[in-house]
Design a protein around this motif. Structure first.
Motif, short mmCIF file in Angstrom:
data_model
loop_
_atom_site.label_atom_id
_atom_site.label_comp_id
_atom_site.label_asym_id
_atom_site.label_seq_id
_atom_site.Cartn_x
_atom_site.Cartn_y
_atom_site.Cartn_z
N MET A 101 1.05 -1.08 -0.02
CA MET A 101 -0.35 -0.08 -0.05
C MET A 101 1.17 0.81 0.14
SD MET A 101 -3.38 -0.74 2.79
CE MET A 101 -3.65 0.57 2.10
N LEU A 102 1.86 0.96 0.95
CA LEU A 102 2.90 2.33 0.71
C LEU A 102 3.16 2.80 -1.26
CD1 LEU A 102 5.43 1.55 3.77
CD2 LEU A 102 3.59 3.62 3.67
N LYS A 103 3.53 1.94 -1.75
CA LYS A 103 4.37 1.85 -3.30
C LYS A 103 2.86 2.04 -4.09
CE LYS A 103 7.75 -1.57 -3.05
NZ LYS A 103 8.34 -3.44 -2.87
N GLU A 104 1.54 1.80 -3.47
CA GLU A 104 0.95 2.23 -4.71
C GLU A 104 0.74 3.30 -4.30
OE1 GLU A 104 -2.86 -0.50 -5.24
OE2 GLU A 104 -2.88 0.45 -3.20
N THR A 105 0.79 4.30 -2.75
CA THR A 105 -0.03 5.56 -2.50
C THR A 105 1.10 6.14 -2.64
OG1 THR A 105 0.46 4.77 -0.53
CG2 THR A 105 -1.63 4.96 -1.58
N SER A 106 2.49 5.96 -3.49
CA SER A 106 3.34 6.23 -3.59
C SER A 106 3.91 6.74 -2.16
CB SER A 106 3.48 7.62 -4.30
OG SER A 106 3.42 7.04 -5.84
N CYS A 107 3.84 6.61 -0.63
CA CYS A 107 3.86 7.26 0.00
C CYS A 107 5.15 6.84 1.33
CB CYS A 107 2.89 6.56 0.71
SG CYS A 107 3.52 7.08 3.02
N HIS A 108 6.15 8.02 1.34
CA HIS A 108 7.03 7.55 1.41
C HIS A 108 7.47 8.25 2.97
CE1 HIS A 108 9.25 6.42 -2.22
NE2 HIS A 108 7.77 7.12 -3.00
N ARG A 109 6.59 8.45 4.17
CA ARG A 109 7.12 8.38 5.24
C ARG A 109 5.84 8.57 5.74
NH1 ARG A 109 6.81 14.96 7.77
NH2 ARG A 109 7.84 14.28 10.24
N LEU A 110 6.47 6.95 6.59
CA LEU A 110 5.37 7.26 7.78
C LEU A 110 5.45 7.76 9.51
CD1 LEU A 110 3.10 4.13 8.16
CD2 LEU A 110 6.17 2.94 8.31
N LEU A 111 3.92 8.12 9.95
CA LEU A 111 4.48 8.77 10.49
C LEU A 111 3.85 7.23 11.55
CD1 LEU A 111 4.96 11.25 12.82
CD2 LEU A 111 2.11 11.25 12.01
N ILE A 112 4.32 6.81 12.78
CA ILE A 112 3.59 6.00 13.50
C ILE A 112 4.66 5.42 15.26
CG2 ILE A 112 6.18 4.37 12.95
CD1 ILE A 112 3.83 2.14 12.43
N THR A 113 4.17 5.23 15.80
CA THR A 113 4.93 4.09 17.17
C THR A 113 5.70 3.58 17.52
OG1 THR A 113 3.09 3.43 17.59
CG2 THR A 113 2.70 5.63 18.36
N GLN A 114 6.77 3.85 17.38
CA GLN A 114 7.84 2.72 16.71
C GLN A 114 8.44 1.74 17.94
OE1 GLN A 114 10.92 4.11 14.44
NE2 GLN A 114 10.47 6.30 14.65
N GLU A 115 7.40 2.12 19.03
CA GLU A 115 8.29 0.83 19.67
C GLU A 115 7.25 -0.04 19.61
OE1 GLU A 115 11.26 0.18 22.29
OE2 GLU A 115 12.05 2.21 20.48
N THR A 116 5.81 0.57 20.62
CA THR A 116 4.59 -0.88 19.95
C THR A 116 4.49 -1.50 18.91
OG1 THR A 116 3.38 0.75 19.59
CG2 THR A 116 3.49 1.01 22.04
N LEU A 117 4.90 -0.81 17.77
CA LEU A 117 4.86 -1.45 16.64
C LEU A 117 6.15 -1.94 15.66
CD1 LEU A 117 1.85 0.66 14.87
CD2 LEU A 117 1.91 -1.59 15.94
N LYS A 118 7.04 -2.11 16.78
CA LYS A 118 8.82 -2.16 16.92
C LYS A 118 9.24 -3.51 15.21
CE LYS A 118 11.36 -1.83 19.76
NZ LYS A 118 12.47 -2.22 21.28
N THR A 119 8.17 -4.62 15.70
CA THR A 119 8.58 -5.81 14.81
C THR A 119 7.84 -5.44 13.11
OG1 THR A 119 8.38 -7.38 16.62
CG2 THR A 119 7.80 -8.08 14.44
N LEU A 120 6.19 -4.94 13.63
CA LEU A 120 6.21 -4.51 11.60
C LEU A 120 7.33 -3.20 11.57
CD1 LEU A 120 3.94 -4.02 10.28
CD2 LEU A 120 2.67 -2.04 11.71
N VAL A 121 7.39 -2.43 12.00
CA VAL A 121 8.47 -1.07 11.19
C VAL A 121 9.77 -2.43 11.00
CG1 VAL A 121 9.69 1.02 12.13
CG2 VAL A 121 7.00 0.83 13.34
N SER A 122 10.28 -3.02 11.32
CA SER A 122 11.14 -3.73 11.08
C SER A 122 10.91 -4.41 9.30
CB SER A 122 12.10 -4.42 12.16
OG SER A 122 12.09 -3.42 13.55
#
Length: 417
Positions: free
Chosen positions: A1-22
């Motif tokens: 979905m990031l590619k499909e929408t040409s999204c290059h910035r992700l605003l996220i809670t990195q600690e609680t979603l650490k595995t997903l972000v990695s």
């Protein structure tokens, strides 16, 4: 979905979603796709006096745009619910959101406290109820209190009990929720009485079982109120009417059902158009008209939910699933049978009735307990679509049915798997 929408910035809670972000970073790195990951600001850093403001506190107005945006430019992307397939990015323009905000459904509940804490903000229902109803309908929206005050803390998880608790705490006057929760609330008389005392109770995101809807109406809820025109009686609560700004075409299916097509017009822009003879969107939702009241329609099934058996006969699972889901034993239900000569039913049991599916005695006992409601569902279809007792099976608690974000079973996904 990031590619499909040409999204290059992700605003996220990195600690609680650490595995997903990695995992996201690793996958995109392999494709040389640039992505900037930014930590979500803490709520009280943005609003240090949230809930404690006074008239004398300093206030800085959010800056207005220097240029009014082109109404046909992209405002945001929503995504589909996965109910009928993989996630799809759905572009929404400024014009489309303005059209949504102009619909009567935004104005039919105005200027009072509306509980919307159950709704996922990433779906249409959440966006309309939490954002548009507050900004255009002038409602006060009741949400959960912010308890994630550090990067490692998690927000409150909605449950049937804490939803009712927070509605009471905030003296909410109305509730908008997903239909799946009403099955739980209907088991408790005090909760039913409380919900019946509210000004309005609305649901969306999936069908409400017919017997459950009738039970709620009989339990002091009364018949539903339509913002445009009332159906003739309380028993017609399942019928809906579309307002004049929404143009529809009803495509006959040859079996007294009609597929709903929304047509593009000056008051209703559509993000996707897939019809051939005129600009519009074929929904795959099948309706039947009210027998006596023109303009009212009842959704009965999905066009793409039809199961084709090896015999060539077809089973429509939705009406049978609707009946079985009313049982207090049942958390989820999927009828399947593609490439089989008879349908099967896979039942996910409520947590307090869960069994070890490897123990034959427990399976037989539970199957006997549920057989009356399966028999009741068998009264709906033709003989070739009826479920045999031995083809009633139960999901392993360790492998629950696939669900979309709004809580409904992903029928297409589960049937394919």
């Amino acid at each position: 979905m990031l590619k499909e929408t040409s999204c290059h910035r992700l605003l996220i809670t990195q600690e609680t979603l650490k595995t997903l972000v990695s995992e996201i970073k690793e996958i995109l790195l392999q494709d040389s796709y640039a992505l900037e990951v930014t930590e979500m600001p803490q709520l009280f850093d943005i609003y240090p006096k949230l809930g404690h403001e006074t008239p004398v506190d300093a206030f800085k107005e959010y800056p207005k745009a220097s240029v009014r945006p082109d109404l046909d430019k992209t405002l945001l992307y929503l995504h589909s619910s996965e109910s009928t397939g993989f996630l799809k990015s759905i572009r929404q323009s400024f014009r489309m959101i303005c059209h949504w905000a102009s619909f009567p459904t935004i104005r039919d509940v105005t200027q009072h406290l509306v509980g919307c804490m159950t709704l996922p903000a990433f779906h249409t229902l959440g966006l309309i109820s939490q954002l548009l109803r507050s900004t255009y309908g002038l409602n006060v929206i009741v949400l959960y209190p912010p308890i994630a005050l550090t990067p490692t803390q998690l927000p409150l998880t909605p449950t049937p009990d804490n939803i009712i608790d927070h509605l009471r705490r905030n003296k909410a006057e109305s509730l908008i929720s997903i239909s799946a929760l009403f099955h739980v609330w209907a088991q408790d008389e005090d909760t039913v009485n409380y919900l019946a005392s509210l000004r309005t109770v609305g649901f969306s995101g999936g069908p409400l079982p017919s017997k459950l809807g009738k039970f709620l109406i009989d339990a002091r809820f009364g018949g539903p109120i339509h913002p445009l025109r009332q159906p003739p009686g309380e028993d017609d609560w399942e019928y809906v009417i579309f307002h004049d700004g929404i143009k529809t075409h009803w495509e006959p299916q040859g079996d007294d059902t009609y597929e709903c097509h929304f047509l593009t017009n000056a008051n209703h822009s559509l993000p996707i158009e897939n019809t051939i003879n005129q600009r519009g969107y074929a929904t795959s939702d099948l309706f039947v008209p009210h027998p006596t009241e023109p303009g009212f329609w009842k959704i009965v099934e999905r066009k793409d939910d039809v199961i084709i058996h090896t015999s060539g006969e077809k089973t429509v699972p939705a009406p049978m699933e609707n009946i079985i889901s009313h049982s207090p034993y049942v958390k989820g239900v999927i009828i399947f049978g593609r490439e089989h000569d008879q349908p099967r039913v896979l039942i996910e049991l409520e947590d307090n009735y869960a069994i070890d599916t490897s123990i034959e005695g427990d399976v037989l006992k539970t199957r006997n307990a549920l057989w009356p409601v399966v028999e009741e569902s068998n009264k709906v279809p033709p003989a070739f679509s009826r479920v045999f007792k031995e083809l009633t099976i139960f999901a392993d608690p360790k492998k629950p049915l696939s669900r979309a974000g709004k809580g409904t079973e992903e029928g297409g996904v589960s049937r394919r798997n």
